[in-house]
Design a protein around this motif. Sequence first.
Motif, PDB file in Angstrom:
ATOM      1  N   VAL A  75       0.848  -1.206   0.000  1.00  0.00           N
ATOM      2  CA  VAL A  75       0.000   0.000   0.000  1.00  0.00           C
ATOM      3  C   VAL A  75       0.884   1.256   0.000  1.00  0.00           C
ATOM      4  N   GLY A  76       1.991   1.198   0.747  1.00  0.00           N
ATOM      5  CA  GLY A  76       2.932   2.326   0.774  1.00  0.00           C
ATOM      6  C   GLY A  76       3.465   2.642  -0.613  1.00  0.00           C
ATOM      7  N   MET A  77       3.810   1.590  -1.362  1.00  0.00           N
ATOM      8  CA  MET A  77       4.316   1.776  -2.738  1.00  0.00           C
ATOM      9  C   MET A  77       3.260   2.447  -3.619  1.00  0.00           C
ATOM     10  N   ALA A  78       2.035   1.903  -3.568  1.00  0.00           N
ATOM     11  CA  ALA A  78       0.953   2.439  -4.398  1.00  0.00           C
ATOM     12  C   ALA A  78       0.666   3.899  -4.033  1.00  0.00           C
ATOM     13  N   VAL A  79       0.648   4.183  -2.732  1.00  0.00           N
ATOM     14  CA  VAL A  79       0.332   5.548  -2.275  1.00  0.00           C
ATOM     15  C   VAL A  79       1.432   6.525  -2.698  1.00  0.00           C
ATOM     16  N   LEU A  80       2.713   6.128  -2.504  1.00  0.00           N
ATOM     17  CA  LEU A  80       3.810   7.043  -2.844  1.00  0.00           C
ATOM     18  C   LEU A  80       3.863   7.317  -4.351  1.00  0.00           C
ATOM     19  N   VAL A  81       3.680   6.275  -5.161  1.00  0.00           N
ATOM     20  CA  VAL A  81       3.671   6.477  -6.625  1.00  0.00           C
ATOM     21  C   VAL A  81       2.535   7.434  -6.999  1.00  0.00           C
ATOM     22  N   THR A  82       1.365   7.235  -6.389  1.00  0.00           N
ATOM     23  CA  THR A  82       0.204   8.085  -6.708  1.00  0.00           C
ATOM     24  C   THR A  82       0.441   9.528  -6.253  1.00  0.00           C
ATOM     25  N   LEU A  83       1.063   9.693  -5.077  1.00  0.00           N
ATOM     26  CA  LEU A  83       1.343  11.050  -4.577  1.00  0.00           C
ATOM     27  C   LEU A  83       2.328  11.772  -5.507  1.00  0.00           C
ATOM     28  N   ILE A  84       3.364  11.056  -5.934  1.00  0.00           N
ATOM     29  CA  ILE A  84       4.355  11.674  -6.835  1.00  0.00           C
ATOM     30  C   ILE A  84       3.698  12.013  -8.176  1.00  0.00           C
ATOM     31  N   TRP A  85       2.825  11.134  -8.649  1.00  0.00           N
ATOM     32  CA  TRP A  85       2.072  11.420  -9.888  1.00  0.00           C
ATOM     33  C   TRP A  85       1.198  12.670  -9.684  1.00  0.00           C
ATOM     34  N   GLY A  86       0.590  12.787  -8.513  1.00  0.00           N
ATOM     35  CA  GLY A  86      -0.214  13.974  -8.193  1.00  0.00           C
ATOM     36  C   GLY A  86       0.629  15.239  -8.291  1.00  0.00           C
TER      37      GLY A  86
END
Lengths: 105, 130
Positions: free
Chosen positions: B95-106
């Motif tokens: 979940v940490g990986m998915a969240v961090l990738v999504t935050l950086i994409w944001g």
Amino acid sequence: MTLLVTVFAAVAATLIWYNKENDNRMMVGTLCLMYWGASIMWFVDAIAGYIEDGAAFFTPAAEDMLNDLYLGLSVVAFGLVIWLAILLIKDPRGIVRKAITKNMN
Amino acid sequence: MACFLVPASEAVITTVAEHIVRSREKNTEEVKSDVPKVHFSEKLGWLNRMLWGGSALLAFEHVWHGEVIPTFPFLTAVQNGETADMLAEMLTAGVGMAVLVTLIWGGMVIASGVITKRSKSTDALGGERS
């Protein structure tokens, strides 16, 4: 070590993409995003490793480092193969299409 | 163990979302502008490439370490009865990986919006001067 190798690959791919400006025909941007995605994921993995092992995380055994380097280079090669497959399938410059139709004629 | 499955699952959802958004964008009328507009479907494409690429390379690492096997149940953690540990790892690292990738994409989406706005205002100023 795997994280480090992937980050270097991501930086190199990004520099190539930046240098090529608007020329997206080689799809270097896709390669950049793939490597950055993997780097971010390994970064989270490294944080989990640090939480688990503490400072020992930064002093791995020489054999582990060598294995991780080998893995990192293999990951970069695997990424390049995926990128090449996408490039040949999407064929933005039409070279594969041209080669096939040339052979048909 | 199987942390890459979380960003891979997110990639499936965002890929479907990209296709839906793209088909909707085709139906809407485009306002002509000198500054090329980056469509939201294209921005979703950045996230997809990060998620799919990262998941694929992480899956390769899991195969390398013998955590993913070619036979059923495909995950050694499940085979060895460590399913609870695997799920715990998926909930934390995955979940940490998915969240961090999504935050950086944001962050990338916000940055591209700012750059587009600046280009538009620079173009407008140029148009006023000429």
